[in-house]
Enzyme design. Sequence first.
Site: not given
Length: 474
Positions: A268, A159-160
């Site tokens: 993204e 997860y960023r």
Amino acid sequence: MAFKDLREFIEALEKEKQLVRVKREVDWNLEAGAIIRRAYELEERATLFEKVKDAPGVRMMGGPIGTYSRMALAMGMSADTSVKEIANEFDRRVSNPIKPMLVSKGPCKENILKGDDIDLFKFGAPMAHDGDGGRYISTWAFITTRDLEDTGWVNWGMYRQMIHTKNTLGGLILPGQDIGRMYQKYEKANKPMPFATVIGADPLATVGGSLSAGPGECEADLAGGLRKEPIEMVKCETVDLEVPAHAELIIEGHVLPKVRVEEGPFGEYTGFRTSPRAPRPVYEVTCITHRNNPILTVSNMGTPVDEADIVMTLCWRNEAMRAVKSLPVVEVAMPAYGSGHMVVVSVERAYSGVAIHVANAIWGSKLGYLVPFVVVVDKDVDVHNLGEVVHAISTKCHPVRGVHSRPNTPGHALMPFLDFEERLWGRAANLLLDCTWPVGWDPNIEIPPKASFGNIFPKEIQEKVVANWENYGF
Ligand SMILES: Cc1cc2nc3c(=O)[nH]c(=O)nc-3n(C[C@H](O)[C@H](O)[C@H](O)COP(=O)(O)O)c2cc1C
Ligand SMILES: [Mn+2]
């Protein structure tokens, strides 16, 4: 033998001429990101930046698994292994989990920074794309967290994370992802959620971090399966979590309950910069540990093909395989150019409505809010060959009867085809393209014969032509 750490993998890539060492200094502010992005688009080698502006002693690796060749090499297979073989070997390994092994020390503890020594800006985190909301330190990294209840469930997920200040990070924590489910429990109890971000673990441990074991299952075990060897883990300094001992950089701390600070946007995995800047959860850092001369791994996601299109699809394909296990399915593919949004399944035409059954199974799994497009084809179509898939869609899918679209399905904020209101609530829609001949069609009358060499000529003629192929002058 699995790679012990990222450094062994880098050596192997170099030997295979799959890595460029960049000796001149690069700027973390867009230059490194632009190089990494262009390299994907040219299907180029991975990069190792030896000097990053404002980050003495730190190196940066770009595009670690930016091609299927590098994925194959990470798995110890030859660089020219087909996507189908990679995917099937991936599934075999993941279905034989191996638990990690706790050890007392590891190189990730060579430097331990606490209190005022914590400075997230020191590690060369890139401003990866123009227009990003900030510098993202976690793009090819996973976050580990533990269930609030004493269930033994420890999650790994990719997860960023964006840097807010010297000791705080922000990130997208979707409620349907496992970190989101865990966070909802902590937040309800008004407790900070301990986390550790693992950057630059050995390549398959990191790949395992984007697997989607369900609640109660630990990706660490699946990653061990992928490596065919247990991962050596050490205890964190300030939180009750364990991390791979040979990782490059570990960030420990807590996700704060009921605190939101604006984060994003970010280029993204869909190939677009969706998800506008919005208030999102905050990670407060209590300790950083790192190897000497740490290597910051960077995936600069965008248009296909990059890590998300390769690794995420391998992980999600594994989930799809599990979802359709009891159905008459022959093969499953998630084409890289589907950006994780499309799954293609070939089936035995066992009964009427089999395509709908398959789509329901996939949407009934965790992929239901991640993968809106399902394409079902007959088993003579090679699902790993996009050309054959497009041919099946264009010739076998009835534009009305073969198209099953459903409104109001779960989705998420990053889906580019949703309008702003729909992104906010993750209110999406799904589409099934049924490219199978109807079960009731008579194979001698209604189903048209496929006009291919292997199908439309008698066996004797095929054999004769094959036997004489060179005699014809080919
Ligand atoms: C390079 C890369 C970046 C990713 N970034 C995110 C992200 O920022 N947020 C997210 O929810 N999922 C992200 N994912 C996908 C998740 O890692 C994936 O859905 C994973 O299965 C989630 O694990 P979980 O089921 O334990 O939640 C990313 C995947 C890859 C390969
Ligand atoms: Mn999980």
